[in-house]
Design a protein around this motif. Structure first.
Motif, mmCIF file in Angstrom:
data_model
loop_
_atom_site.group_PDB
_atom_site.id
_atom_site.type_symbol
_atom_site.label_atom_id
_atom_site.label_comp_id
_atom_site.label_asym_id
_atom_site.label_seq_id
_atom_site.Cartn_x
_atom_site.Cartn_y
_atom_site.Cartn_z
ATOM 1 N N THR A 142 -8.396 -84.495 28.324
ATOM 2 C CA THR A 142 -8.468 -85.813 28.667
ATOM 3 C C THR A 142 -9.875 -86.300 29.037
ATOM 4 O OG1 THR A 142 -6.447 -85.412 29.746
ATOM 5 C CG2 THR A 142 -7.460 -87.300 30.654
ATOM 6 N N SER A 143 -10.746 -85.505 29.479
ATOM 7 C CA SER A 143 -12.144 -86.034 29.887
ATOM 8 C C SER A 143 -12.978 -85.897 28.498
ATOM 9 C CB SER A 143 -12.689 -85.021 30.903
ATOM 10 O OG SER A 143 -11.761 -85.165 31.962
ATOM 11 N N GLY A 144 -12.469 -85.216 27.213
ATOM 12 C CA GLY A 144 -13.451 -85.510 26.089
ATOM 13 C C GLY A 144 -14.146 -84.135 26.177
ATOM 14 N N ARG A 145 -13.914 -83.215 27.116
ATOM 15 C CA ARG A 145 -14.745 -81.933 27.029
ATOM 16 C C ARG A 145 -14.341 -81.157 25.864
ATOM 17 N NH1 ARG A 145 -17.023 -81.295 32.396
ATOM 18 N NH2 ARG A 145 -17.540 -79.241 31.892
ATOM 19 N N GLY A 146 -13.263 -81.125 25.345
ATOM 20 C CA GLY A 146 -12.949 -80.417 24.163
ATOM 21 C C GLY A 146 -11.294 -80.445 23.659
ATOM 22 N N PHE A 147 -11.036 -79.678 22.717
ATOM 23 C CA PHE A 147 -9.705 -79.868 22.256
ATOM 24 C C PHE A 147 -9.299 -78.261 21.834
ATOM 25 C CE2 PHE A 147 -12.353 -83.625 21.639
ATOM 26 C CZ PHE A 147 -11.394 -84.635 22.340
ATOM 27 N N CYS A 148 -7.897 -78.179 21.812
ATOM 28 C CA CYS A 148 -7.351 -77.112 21.483
ATOM 29 C C CYS A 148 -7.134 -77.267 19.792
ATOM 30 C CB CYS A 148 -5.772 -76.923 22.108
ATOM 31 S SG CYS A 148 -5.348 -75.252 21.710
ATOM 32 N N ARG A 149 -7.773 -76.295 18.981
ATOM 33 C CA ARG A 149 -7.738 -76.260 17.603
ATOM 34 C C ARG A 149 -7.500 -75.153 16.801
ATOM 35 N NH1 ARG A 149 -12.535 -81.232 16.813
ATOM 36 N NH2 ARG A 149 -11.217 -82.765 17.487
ATOM 37 N N ASP A 150 -7.093 -75.351 15.537
ATOM 38 C CA ASP A 150 -7.096 -74.213 14.762
ATOM 39 C C ASP A 150 -8.429 -73.501 14.709
ATOM 40 O OD1 ASP A 150 -4.498 -74.609 14.487
ATOM 41 O OD2 ASP A 150 -4.468 -75.639 12.535
ATOM 42 N N CYS A 187 -9.892 -73.332 22.368
ATOM 43 C CA CYS A 187 -10.769 -74.432 22.867
ATOM 44 C C CYS A 187 -11.871 -74.544 21.964
ATOM 45 C CB CYS A 187 -10.945 -74.141 24.375
ATOM 46 S SG CYS A 187 -9.768 -74.704 25.364
ATOM 47 N N GLN A 188 -12.281 -75.735 21.379
ATOM 48 C CA GLN A 188 -13.454 -75.973 20.504
ATOM 49 C C GLN A 188 -14.069 -77.125 21.570
ATOM 50 O OE1 GLN A 188 -12.879 -76.121 16.249
ATOM 51 N NE2 GLN A 188 -11.009 -74.800 16.686
ATOM 52 N N CYS A 189 -15.045 -76.879 22.041
ATOM 53 C CA CYS A 189 -15.714 -77.915 22.944
ATOM 54 C C CYS A 189 -16.718 -78.866 22.226
ATOM 55 C CB CYS A 189 -16.438 -77.155 24.007
ATOM 56 S SG CYS A 189 -15.518 -75.929 25.192
ATOM 57 N N ALA A 190 -16.645 -79.939 22.904
ATOM 58 C CA ALA A 190 -17.617 -81.177 22.135
ATOM 59 C C ALA A 190 -18.839 -81.305 23.012
ATOM 60 C CB ALA A 190 -16.939 -82.389 22.592
ATOM 61 N N GLY A 191 -19.888 -81.717 22.370
ATOM 62 C CA GLY A 191 -21.190 -81.965 23.011
ATOM 63 C C GLY A 191 -21.675 -80.849 23.619
ATOM 64 N N ASN A 192 -22.151 -81.014 24.830
ATOM 65 C CA ASN A 192 -22.923 -79.794 25.454
ATOM 66 C C ASN A 192 -22.000 -78.905 26.223
ATOM 67 O OD1 ASN A 192 -25.274 -80.700 24.420
ATOM 68 N ND2 ASN A 192 -25.776 -82.029 25.876
ATOM 69 N N PHE A 193 -20.828 -78.888 26.196
ATOM 70 C CA PHE A 193 -19.733 -78.361 26.879
ATOM 71 C C PHE A 193 -19.463 -76.905 26.348
ATOM 72 C CE2 PHE A 193 -18.564 -82.541 27.832
ATOM 73 C CZ PHE A 193 -18.975 -82.835 29.417
ATOM 74 N N MET A 194 -19.072 -75.879 27.121
ATOM 75 C CA MET A 194 -18.861 -74.617 26.533
ATOM 76 C C MET A 194 -18.089 -73.954 27.415
ATOM 77 S SD MET A 194 -21.837 -71.684 25.745
ATOM 78 C CE MET A 194 -21.647 -71.043 27.413
ATOM 79 N N GLY A 195 -17.299 -72.999 26.969
ATOM 80 C CA GLY A 195 -16.500 -71.965 27.740
ATOM 81 C C GLY A 195 -15.167 -72.051 27.115
ATOM 82 N N PHE A 196 -14.433 -70.689 27.759
ATOM 83 C CA PHE A 196 -12.846 -70.653 26.930
ATOM 84 C C PHE A 196 -12.110 -71.746 27.170
ATOM 85 C CE2 PHE A 196 -12.678 -69.098 31.095
ATOM 86 C CZ PHE A 196 -11.439 -69.374 31.774
ATOM 87 N N ASN A 197 -12.471 -72.502 28.475
ATOM 88 C CA ASN A 197 -11.793 -73.818 28.699
ATOM 89 C C ASN A 197 -12.589 -74.900 28.850
ATOM 90 O OD1 ASN A 197 -12.991 -73.156 31.068
ATOM 91 N ND2 ASN A 197 -11.191 -73.506 32.380
#
Length: 557
Positions: free
Chosen positions: A49-57, A89-99
């Motif tokens: 919702t905040s654009g941090r990442g998305f659940c993807r294959d 979770c595949q994170c966008a930008g500079n975000f990282m982590g299992f969630n």
């Protein structure tokens, strides 16, 4: 006392993070094969919702591996992490982590848009307070159960394809012990004693430097979160030309036990540590994984090793030769690789000739053997906290090579490396996912630097750091002592002046009278006459006069 109380409070409110996520270790999650936990910031999976990442294959490359591991579909680490999860979770930008709750290495801030660079320093350049803090952090991590992660104690088959989860709680420190074990363990082919030993997802191949780089970065990251100390960095031990284990003191990593040299001194906090995942032969004989239980005390007996395998600790010349090798890896890209920087750094290439399959271990491997205890086991070596100091320095040599030779990304092998080591392979068992090639880059891009790689002026300032810190800690006491001394001097002076004014008419206070009272008559001059030169005692002046003036004999007319 207060720092320990503060640390305890931080532990209570700050859970730690690493691998497997508790939220992804349930029967439902394993059966769905989806690990996309909610981000607490907005309550959506991966913070979508905040654009941090998305659940993807999970995308897995199809490049062929080398011939060292001739099986398929038998080991849970193959095509990591598909055996357990095919969506993460595949994170966008500079975000990282299992969630996607964390920032990428080298970034900080609420939106992960603030660049930061930390400094990894020589452990002997830390102030006394910094050394105490480092040891305290290690022990805190050893005693604190991970709040967000658990470790696997059975294979996916033993878990009945996810319907019977087999996980155990461990401390923050032991979480990383387990990760190193799990990446380097033998492949279980089914049944007692049926294992394949020629496989390692973190060693003996091109992924060795990148894998351990990620390992240290995650460990550093978790200690910061555990303690609330965002300035923490792993120190390194520069072991070039060392004659022994310089860090084996009770103030640092622990001295020898006088009753049993294979154990640590009772004066060291590490003497109470218990190891795990250290009995590789036992696991192989039983055909099982490490179950994360305690297996006895930490052991170390530096220098009392097999000298036919390792003669001594690596020298500066051997490090320089290793750095001079221009090829990152060569040939089969395993322990047989000739003139390979990676293989020579790891210790299977001769650090004087560059030839692979050396009969003697060098560089990285030499120090493990030299420690002659828990460090000697590849799978269990991370139990010894010296592992961190050692691998930080190994990583600094890798960093020097990257800066000196500036390799293109294509120099990291895309295919035919031993399984787990191709450039696009996800490093096992990390969650979040990392590819090998992503860490074939300078440490500056990952937000950290080594103090001995700074320029000359900066190195000088760094070498003065512990003394300045110690001075900063004691200067309030020195200032207070100076002020008190000044006050005492003023009081004494005022008392003397007051006394003189009050009693100046008393005759017994007159200086002349006291002087005359204690004056003694001069019974002997400083320079004697000729009449008593031979019988009197000599001082320096008379001796000089005696030996400098010629003798004159006086005769009567």
């Amino acid at each position: 006392m207060w720092p320990l109380i503060i640390i305890s409070l931080v532990v209570f409110f700050e859970p730690c993070h690493q691998q497997f996520p508790r939220l992804c270790a349930t029967r439902e999650t394993l059966l769905s094969k989806e690990c996309c936990p909610l981000w607490e910031g907005d309550g959506s999976p991966c913070g979508a919702t905040s654009g941090r990442g998305f659940c993807r294959d999970v995308e897995i490359p199809d490049q062929p591996d080398g011939p060292q591991y001739p099986f398929s579909g038998l080991d849970d680490r193959e095509k990591w992490p598909l055996v357990f999860y095919n969506r993460t979770c595949q994170c966008a930008g500079n975000f990282m982590g299992f969630n996607c709750a964390d920032c990428k290495f080298g970034y900080s801030g609420v939106n992960c848009n603030e660049r930061r660079e930390s400094l990894r320093r020589n452990i002997f350049h830390l102030s006394r307070a910094e050394r105490i803090r480092f040891v305290s952090y290690l022990n805190l991590a050893k005693q604190t159960i991970s709040g967000d992660y658990v470790v696997a104690t059975g294979t996916y088959m033993e878990m009945e394809n996810g319907s019977n989860p087999m996980f155990a709680e461990v401390s923050v420190y032991d979480l990383f012990v387990w990760m190193h074990y799990y990446a380097s363990r033998n492949a279980l082919l089914g049944g007692p004693g049926n294992v394949w030993t020629n496989v390692d997802f973190a060693h003996w191949a091109p992924g060795f430097p990148p894998w351990h780089r990620v390992y240290l970065l995650h460990w550093e990251h978790e200690i910061r979160k555990l303690t609330g100390d965002s300035s923490f960095s792993i120190p390194y031990w520069d072991w070039r030309d060392a004659q022994g284990c310089e860090v084996c003191t009770d103030e640092l990593m622990g001295d020898r036990n006088p009753q049993d040299p294979s154990l640590l001194s009772p004066g060291s906090v590490f003497s109470s540590w218990r190891v795990m995942c250290s009995r590789a032969e036992d696991y192989n004989n039983r055909g099982v994984l490490c179950d994360a239980r305690e297996e006895g005390p930490l052991r170390r007996n530096p220098g009392n090793h097999n000298s036919n395998i390792v003669q001594r600790l690596p020298t500066s010349a051997e490090v320089e030769f290793t750095l001079s090798l221009t090829n990152y890896d060569t040939g089969a890209m395993d322990r047989s690789a000739n003139m390979s920087f990676r293989n020579t750094l790891e210790g299977f290439g001769d650090p004087q000739t560059g030839l692979g399959n050396s009969s003697r271990m060098g560089m990285h491997a030499a120090l493990h053997v030299f420690m002659n205890g828990s460090m000697t086991s590849v799978q269990g070596s991370a139990n010894d906290p010296i592992f961190l100091l050692h691998h930080a320095f190994v990583d600094s040599i890798y960093e020097q090579w990257l800066r000196r030779h500036r390799p293109s990304p294509s120099q990291y092998p895309e295919s035919k490396a031993p399984i787990g080591h191709n450039s696009e392979y996800h490093m096992a068992p990390f969650l979040p996912l990392h590819r090998n090639r992503e860490y074939f880059i300078t440490s500056k891009d990952l937000g950290y630097e080594y103090s001995y790689l700074l320029d000359a002026n900066q190195r000088l300032a760094e070498s003065m750091h512990p003394y300045l810190v110690d001075l900063q800690e004691v200067w309030p006491f020195l200032l207070l002592a100076g002020l008190l001394g000044g006050v005492v001097a003023v009081v004494i002076t005022a008392a003397v002046v007051t006394a003189r004014r009050r009693y100046k008419e008393l005759p017994w206070l007159h200086v002349r009278k006291w002087k005359n009272l204690f004056a003694l008559p001069e019974t002997q001059p400083l320079i004697w006459s000729n009449d008593n030169v031979e019988t009197s005692q000599h001082n320096y002046q008379t001796t000089m006069l005696r030996h400098s003036q010629p003798r004159v004999d006086i005769h009567p007319f």
